[in-house]
Design a protein around this motif. Structure first.
Motif, PDB file in Angstrom:
ATOM      1  N   ILE A 136       0.861  -1.187   0.000  1.00 34.91           N
ATOM      2  CA  ILE A 136       0.000   0.000   0.000  1.00 34.91           C
ATOM      3  C   ILE A 136       0.893   1.231   0.000  1.00 34.91           C
ATOM      4  O   ILE A 136       1.683   1.444   0.927  1.00 34.91           O
ATOM      5  CB  ILE A 136      -0.915   0.028   1.244  1.00 34.91           C
TER       6      ILE A 136
ATOM      7  N   VAL B 151       1.377   5.023   0.561  1.00 35.43           N
ATOM      8  CA  VAL B 151       0.708   6.047   1.380  1.00 35.43           C
ATOM      9  C   VAL B 151       1.249   7.420   0.997  1.00 35.43           C
ATOM     10  O   VAL B 151       2.460   7.658   1.012  1.00 35.43           O
ATOM     11  CB  VAL B 151       0.937   5.795   2.880  1.00 35.43           C
TER      12      VAL B 151
ATOM     13  N   SER C 211       0.321  11.718   1.602  1.00 36.39           N
ATOM     14  CA  SER C 211      -0.480  12.640   2.398  1.00 36.39           C
ATOM     15  C   SER C 211       0.053  14.055   2.282  1.00 36.39           C
ATOM     16  O   SER C 211       1.183  14.275   1.844  1.00 36.39           O
ATOM     17  CB  SER C 211      -0.452  12.200   3.875  1.00 36.39           C
TER      18      SER C 211
ATOM     19  N   ALA D  61      -3.142   4.863  -0.939  1.00 38.29           N
ATOM     20  CA  ALA D  61      -3.955   5.463   0.112  1.00 38.29           C
ATOM     21  C   ALA D  61      -3.562   6.935   0.258  1.00 38.29           C
ATOM     22  O   ALA D  61      -2.415   7.244   0.596  1.00 38.29           O
ATOM     23  CB  ALA D  61      -3.744   4.730   1.425  1.00 38.29           C
TER      24      ALA D  61
ATOM     25  N   VAL E 240      -4.217  10.147   2.434  1.00 40.91           N
ATOM     26  CA  VAL E 240      -4.810  10.366   3.752  1.00 40.91           C
ATOM     27  C   VAL E 240      -4.910  11.846   4.132  1.00 40.91           C
ATOM     28  O   VAL E 240      -4.622  12.238   5.254  1.00 40.91           O
ATOM     29  CB  VAL E 240      -4.058   9.561   4.835  1.00 40.91           C
TER      30      VAL E 240
ATOM     31  N   THR F  95      -7.007   3.841  -6.132  1.00 39.63           N
ATOM     32  CA  THR F  95      -6.638   4.855  -5.147  1.00 39.63           C
ATOM     33  C   THR F  95      -7.834   5.226  -4.282  1.00 39.63           C
ATOM     34  O   THR F  95      -8.910   5.539  -4.793  1.00 39.63           O
ATOM     35  CB  THR F  95      -6.084   6.111  -5.843  1.00 39.63           C
ATOM     36  N   TYR F  96      -7.630   5.200  -2.970  1.00 34.55           N
ATOM     37  CA  TYR F  96      -8.673   5.511  -2.003  1.00 34.55           C
ATOM     38  C   TYR F  96      -8.229   6.717  -1.180  1.00 34.55           C
ATOM     39  O   TYR F  96      -7.042   6.872  -0.876  1.00 34.55           O
ATOM     40  CB  TYR F  96      -8.948   4.310  -1.098  1.00 34.55           C
TER      41      TYR F  96
ATOM     42  N   ASN G   8     -16.262   1.298   4.579  1.00 32.22           N
ATOM     43  CA  ASN G   8     -15.164   0.419   4.197  1.00 32.22           C
ATOM     44  C   ASN G   8     -15.474  -0.300   2.899  1.00 32.22           C
ATOM     45  O   ASN G   8     -16.622  -0.312   2.433  1.00 32.22           O
ATOM     46  CB  ASN G   8     -14.852  -0.587   5.312  1.00 32.22           C
TER      47      ASN G   8
ATOM     48  N   LEU H 201     -10.571  -2.398   3.916  1.00 29.79           N
ATOM     49  CA  LEU H 201      -9.973  -1.064   3.883  1.00 29.79           C
ATOM     50  C   LEU H 201     -11.056  -0.073   4.286  1.00 29.79           C
ATOM     51  O   LEU H 201     -12.062   0.078   3.591  1.00 29.79           O
ATOM     52  CB  LEU H 201      -9.457  -0.740   2.481  1.00 29.79           C
TER      53      LEU H 201
ATOM     54  N   GLY I  15     -12.174   3.914   5.979  1.00 29.23           N
ATOM     55  CA  GLY I  15     -11.743   5.305   6.024  1.00 29.23           C
ATOM     56  C   GLY I  15     -12.704   6.152   6.821  1.00 29.23           C
ATOM     57  O   GLY I  15     -13.919   5.935   6.777  1.00 29.23           O
TER      58      GLY I  15
ATOM     59  N   LEU J 116      -7.795   4.229   7.090  1.00 27.13           N
ATOM     60  CA  LEU J 116      -7.233   5.507   6.658  1.00 27.13           C
ATOM     61  C   LEU J 116      -7.844   6.604   7.513  1.00 27.13           C
ATOM     62  O   LEU J 116      -9.076   6.758   7.554  1.00 27.13           O
ATOM     63  CB  LEU J 116      -7.546   5.770   5.182  1.00 27.13           C
TER      64      LEU J 116
END
Length: 377
Positions: A160, A162, A164, A193, A195, A220-221, A252, A264, A266, A295
């Protein structure tokens, strides 16, 4: 109002800077007057950079944000160095008063003041210069293995990426996003991810700068950060979904990897409470199965996640402290500032992020994209 208060505080602290760098180091009225005007201009730029962007928009803010924010960083480190030099100045006070006369020797006092000024300017300038290179250069790619108990065989080795705190705005634009997207794609993750804290401005102002996010290859989340709420979170959510990103709004989804599934989840940022969009972790975790990755923009949300048995929380928000020694301040408000740690039995990973808030400078907290690999405990 908070930023106005900060701006007034910055102006007040400039009086100390004026005393040490202008009044104590100049002998002629003309030199003092010119230096005072220059310092006043920079002080005004710093306050304008802090207070005005939300009122005048991104395009106009670009004109004063760069010099204002860079000066703000230099101002901060000048204060630190000058404050640290107060003890040596005090220790050398007797040297400025020769025993034979007992009166202040102005030439010695002036030498001491100017030497302190040179040290402060050289040190602060070097720190800020190196910090700007760090902040504006490419992020470091960190690869972190997280051991998770009872991890299903099919999830082992899942990666994953990450990212941000991109912080598009007056200082960082489309080229910043393009670099991040290129680097994320090069890591070849199973999913990305995001965030929080994408932008400091509206979709109308910065939508073009965010558009390269549509080129992300992996699913992509994303979740909201506090700055989304300052910039109009609903239009940004709509825009990111239009680009093909998936919003986890206190909910999720199940991610299939190999023959197994990952939950997953958020949640919205805690700032959302002030906008009738607060986090609801219980709802976000409803119906979860197997290993759960959450997340959440702020690390502090891991305290709740730990009570609900989340396996891993991915967060940003802190910028790793961004400007040393601010990481001590951040640590007082958050359970972690950067990297991998645990809150009870829940793993917490905090990325330094890839952008900056305020000065485009990072000291002791280089920007990063983190690739988390799930491993069996």
């Amino acid at each position: 109002m908070f930023m106005v208060a900060v701006g007034l505080g910055v102006l007040a602290l400039h009086l100390y800077l004026w005393k040490r760098l202008v009044r104590d180091t100049t002998t002629s009225a003309r030199a003092r007057r010119v230096a005072t005007i220059v310092l006043a201009v920079f002080a005004g730029l710093a306050v304008a950079a802090l207070v005005l962007p939300r009122f005048v928009g991104v395009e106009i803010a670009k004109w004063f944000a760069w010099p204002g924010y860079l000066w703000l960083a230099l101002f901060f480190y000048l204060l630190l160095v000058l404050a640290a030099l107060e003890l040596p100045r005090l220790a050398l006070r007797r040297w400025t008063r020769p025993a034979e006369s007992g009166e202040v020797d102005e030439s010695r006092r002036l030498f001491l003041s100017r030497a302190a000024g040179v040290v402060a300017v050289a040190t602060a300038g070097s720190v800020v210069g190196a910090g700007a290179v760090s902040a504006l250069g490419p992020p470091t790619v960190k690869r972190v293995s997280v051991p998770i108990g009872r991890l299903a065989p099919g999830l082992r080795g899942m990666r994953i990426a990450v990212v941000s705190d991109i912080h598009l705005g007056p200082l960082l634009g489309r080229s910043h996003t393009e670099q991040i997207v290129r680097m994320l794609n090069e890591t070849r993750p199973d999913l990305v991810a995001m965030v929080g804290d994408l932008a400091d401005g509206t979709v109308a102002e910065l939508g073009h700068a965010a558009a390269p996010l549509g080129d992300l290859v992996a699913p992509t989340y994303f979740v909201t950060g506090n700055h989304e709420y300052y910039s109009g979170y609903q239009p940004w959510v709509t825009e990111l979904e239009r680009l093909g990103l998936h919003y986890l709004h206190n909910e999720n989804t199940k991610i299939v990897h190999g023959l197994d599934r990952l939950t997953l989840a958020g949640v919205t940022d805690v700032t959302g409470k002030n906008f009738d969009d607060g986090p609801d972790m219980e709802r976000a975790l409803t119906g979860r199965v197997g290993t759960t990755v959450l997340l959440a923009h702020q690390p502090v949300q891991a305290e709740k996640a730990a009570t609900l048995g989340v396996d891993l929380q991915l967060s940003g928000h802190t910028h790793g402290g961004q400007l040393w020694p601010f990481h001590y301040v951040v640590r007082a408000a958050q359970p972690a500032v950067s990297g991998l740690s645990k809150v009870d039995k829940t793993w917490l990973y905090v990325t330094n992020g890839v952008g900056t808030w305020g000065p485009p400078v990072r000291v002791g907290a280089a920007p990063d994209i983190s690739v988390i690999e799930l491993a069996a405990d």
